[in-house]
Every structure is written in structure tokens, then in C-alpha cells.
Design an enzyme around this catalytic site. Structure first.
Site, PDB file in Angstrom:
ATOM      1  N   LYS A  36       0.835  -1.199   0.000  1.00  0.00           N
ATOM      2  CA  LYS A  36       0.000   0.000   0.000  1.00  0.00           C
ATOM      3  C   LYS A  36       0.875   1.256   0.000  1.00  0.00           C
ATOM      4  O   LYS A  36       1.863   1.329   0.739  1.00  0.00           O
ATOM      5  CB  LYS A  36      -0.911  -0.021   1.223  1.00  0.00           C
ATOM      6  CG  LYS A  36      -1.923   1.122   1.301  1.00  0.00           C
ATOM      7  CD  LYS A  36      -2.839   0.932   2.503  1.00  0.00           C
ATOM      8  CE  LYS A  36      -3.892   2.021   2.609  1.00  0.00           C
ATOM      9  NZ  LYS A  36      -4.835   1.775   3.722  1.00  0.00           N
ATOM     10  N   SER A 113      -9.463   1.897   2.783  1.00  0.00           N
ATOM     11  CA  SER A 113      -8.588   2.640   1.906  1.00  0.00           C
ATOM     12  C   SER A 113      -7.549   1.766   1.207  1.00  0.00           C
ATOM     13  O   SER A 113      -6.829   2.235   0.331  1.00  0.00           O
ATOM     14  CB  SER A 113      -7.871   3.735   2.707  1.00  0.00           C
ATOM     15  OG  SER A 113      -7.072   3.165   3.729  1.00  0.00           O
ATOM     16  N   SER A 137     -10.056  -0.509   6.977  1.00  0.00           N
ATOM     17  CA  SER A 137      -9.493  -0.431   5.627  1.00  0.00           C
ATOM     18  C   SER A 137      -8.850  -1.706   5.114  1.00  0.00           C
ATOM     19  O   SER A 137      -8.408  -1.764   3.969  1.00  0.00           O
ATOM     20  CB  SER A 137      -8.479   0.714   5.548  1.00  0.00           C
ATOM     21  OG  SER A 137      -9.130   1.953   5.675  1.00  0.00           O
TER      22      SER A 137
END
Length: 393
Positions: A36, A113, A137
Site C-alpha cells: 500500500k 482505503s 481499511s
């Protein structure tokens, strides 16, 4: 060939692309992963889903701790995965960089996210992917995309070299399509061994959490609950929040917002970033949290943590829906997106407020769209959850 040449899902970042070879052999030999784009890669800038953040920050001088650990265990990082702007949303729709495709439901959001990480795993672009989980997330995208996802105990895994959202809730989580891979990654990041034998476990099912789900989702999850009961024993019905899970979400919201402003208020005031519409509205609200509200909610959180610690003592797991429904459709009107977010966070805030580990298992679907069933354990019960995941599936 770069992962970017094979990425038809828009899961990987082109603007911050980076690759890293393993530094040693280990238990993750031969496995590939996505990272990420909130985790630092030495010599590269970290994007954090925001063009203004990228513009105003220099290249990292060292790898994030988690990246070093994975490379040292033999895994290969093939690229950085998309994130929501400032990692501050649950849908995965980034106003600047677009939305990764959900392979399990292409007309619906992948969840955020950690949107790119979930999509990359669901689409078999990598063996596993690293995300972060503050308010859900990892757990929400895992549910929406039909993969395994673990939010660990708060503080179990170092966040050195990771952009913060709200440090009092931030965790490093990960996704996999296979429970055995999920556990192998866990052994590296947790620096611990996942037991092969399944211990005797007390199982609880949160009736108020299932009431928070849509009727269709709750019905679809019933066979998954039964599947867990066949292995672990009959579940005992409990009510987690006697004053209602939405009231727990309000505790989480106030504390998260205050923590976000403490982490980023100075940068926001100095840079005046051009946030996307929904993130701009959220940051406007973040800046308005009052100190008296925070003090009140800190006391309430302490009470909630004590209650959860009592409920989940020993080898006890709590069953709850990972999300209240399947993935929402793409590009919902803002008001509907807010409603979806708040309903989901009333479920997702439980582990966040308790600092507890939560595992989303891809065990259900509604009309062919995936839906996760979650196991929540007591603080430090991460290895227990990973062991149960291997046994259940």
C-alpha cells in the site's frame, strides 16, 4: 515484465512505482506482494493517495519496518498499490487517481482505503498484499473483494515508515486468497508461530452486530456461522453494545477525528491541499472536534475496552459480519456514500475501540457478490485467528 504491464485492474500506482527483490531466503520464498502506498520504500516518495502529499514530501531514506521484514523472509515486492486519499475512506474511490476494479464485482467499489491491495489479491496479480486498517481499511475491502484480510492487535506490528492516519487506531494488515499464505505472512509480521493444532475455543455471536447488517446479508452469513460452529462448537448469542453500536461509532468518530487533526492539521494548514470533495468535507469536520468531546469519549472508550476485554478473555472468539452488506455500487451520491460508511463503521469500530485483532473470512455471498464473516479475538489473539482460518477453510 513489470506488474504495471499486467495490471488491468488499476490496482498498482504508476506515479510511485517501486519494486524490491528479496534480501534473504525465508518462509515467503517465491511469493509476490503489493505494498500500500503509505509504506515507505527507500529512495522513493510515498504518495499517500494525495498529489499534494507527494509533492511536498521527499523520498524515503529507509524501508518501512514491514517491508524490510517481508523482503528478509524471501518475498518479492512487485509494486505499490493504490490507496484512498490520506487513507481516509472505505470505498476505494480516489478523486485524483481513480478506483481499482473489484474483480469479484466490477460494477461495485473494491473498498478502501486499501483498495489496490485488495483488488490485486482478488485478481491474482500477487500472492498477498499489505494494507493498513484504522477504521476498517483491510476488513471492508476483504469482504467486498472476497479475500482473507487481517487487522492485527493494535501495536503488534511496527508502523515505522508508515504514513499515519489516526495513530491510536492505525494497524498494518494484509490480504491473501489462501489461509495458509495469510498465516505465513502473519508469522513474519507478528514474529511468532501460528499453531497448527486448533485449540478449544468458546464462540460468541453478536446479535446486535448481525442486526446492523441488511436482512439479505444476515441471511447469507447464517450458513457461514454454521460452518464455524461445526468446527468450533455452538455459538452463544451475546449483545456487544447495550447502548447500541451506532453510539460506539460516535465514540470512535470523535477520537479518530481528533487524532487525524493532531497528525495532519499543521500540514493541512500550511499546504492547503486540494482534497477530493468527500475527503475535503471530512477534513473540514476533523478540524472542528472539541477538546471536551475528546475527553468524554476517551473515558467512554476506556469503559468499552474493559467490557470487550472481559467478553473476550481466554480462547474466545466473537462472530460478526465484516460489513453490513456487499460492496456498494460505484459512484453513489455523496449522501448515500456517507450512509454506507456510517453503517459499516458501526460494525468496524468494535475492534478499533478495543484494539483487537479481527479476521475477515470469505465465506458468504449475496447474488454472487462476496461477503465476509469476521472472527474477533481478545488482544494478542492474532495467532489464534490465523490458526482458525486454516482450520475453517
Amino acid at each position: 515484465m513489470s506488474i504495471l504491464d499486467r495490471d488491468s485492474l488499476r490496482a498498482f500506482c504508476r506515479h510511485t512505482h517501486a519494486e524490491c527483490a528479496p534480501t534473504r531466503a525465508g518462509v515467503l520464498d517465491g511469493l509476490t506482494f503489493g505494498l500500500k502506498d503509505i509504506f515507505d520504500v527507500a529512495g522513493h516518495r510515498t504518495g499517500f493517495g494525495s498529489p499534494d502529499w507527494l509533492r511536498t514530501h521527499s523520498a524515503a531514506t529507509a524501508h518501512a519496518w514491514a517491508l524490510d521484514a517481508l523482503l528478509g523472509a524471501g518475498a518479492t515486492m512487485v509494486g505499490k498499490t493504490h490507496t484512498e486519499e490520506m487513507a481516509f475512506s472505505l470505498t476505494g474511490e480516489n478523486a485524483h487517481y481513480g478506483t481499482p476494479i473489484n474483480p469479484a464485482a466490477p460494477d461495485r467499489v473494491p473498498g478502501g482505503s486499501s483498495s489496490g491491495s485488495a483488488a490485486a489479491v482478488a485478481g491474482a496479480l500477487v500472492d498477498f498484499a499489505i494494507g493498513s486498517d484504522t477504521g476498517g481499511s483491510v476488513r471492508a475491502p476483504a469482504s467486498f473483494c472476497g479475500v482473507y484480510g487481517l487487522r492485527p492487535t493494535h501495536g503488534r506490528i511496527s508502523l515505522a515508515g508508515v504514513c499515519p492516519l489516526a495513530p491510536m487506531f492505525d494497524t498494518c494488515g494484509w490480504f491473501a486468497r489462501d489461509a495458509h499464505v495469510l498465516a505465513r505472512v502473519g508469522e513474519v509480521l507478528l514474529q511468532s508461530t501460528v499453531p497448527t493444532a486448533v485449540p478449544a475455543v468458546r464462540v460468541l455471536v453478536a446479535t446486535d452486530a448481525f442486526a446492523q447488517a441488511t436482512p439479505e446479508a444476515a441471511a447469507a452469513l447464517a450458513p457461514a456461522v454454521h460452518q464455524v460452529e461445526l468446527l468450533l462448537g455452538r455459538a452463544e448469542a451475546v449483545t456487544v453494545s447495550h447502548d447500541g453500536l451506532p453510539t460506539w461509532f460516535e465514540v470512535f468518530r470523535v477520537l479518530q477525528y481528533a487524532d487525524i487533526w493532531a497528525a495532519h492539521g499543521e500540514w493541512v494548514r500550511a499546504v492547503q491541499p486540494q482534497f477530493g470533495p468527500q475527503i475535503a468535507a471530512r477534513f473540514a469536520a476533523v478540524s472542528q472536534v472539541r477538546a471536551d468531546e475528546v475527553a468524554q469519549m476517551q473515558q467512554r472508550r476506556a469503559e468499552i475496552r474493559a467490557q470487550l476485554d472481559s467478553l473476550l478473555d481466554g480462547h474466545t472468539v466473537l462472530l460478526i459480519p465484516s460489513a453490513p452488506d456487499v460492496a456498494p455500487k460505484l459512484a453513489l451520491p455523496p449522501q448515500e456514500t456517507v450512509a454506507v460508511r456510517e453503517r459499516a463503521l458501526a460494525l468496524l469500530c468494535v475492534a478499533g475501540l478495543g484494539g483487537l485483532p479481527q479476521l475477515s473470512l470469505p465465506l458468504a455471498n449475496v447474488d454472487g457478490m462476496p461477503l465476509g464473516l469476521s472472527l474477533v479475538a481478545g488482544r494478542g489473539g492474532d495467532e489464534l485467528l490465523l490458526s482458525l482460518a486454516r482450520a475453517i477453510t
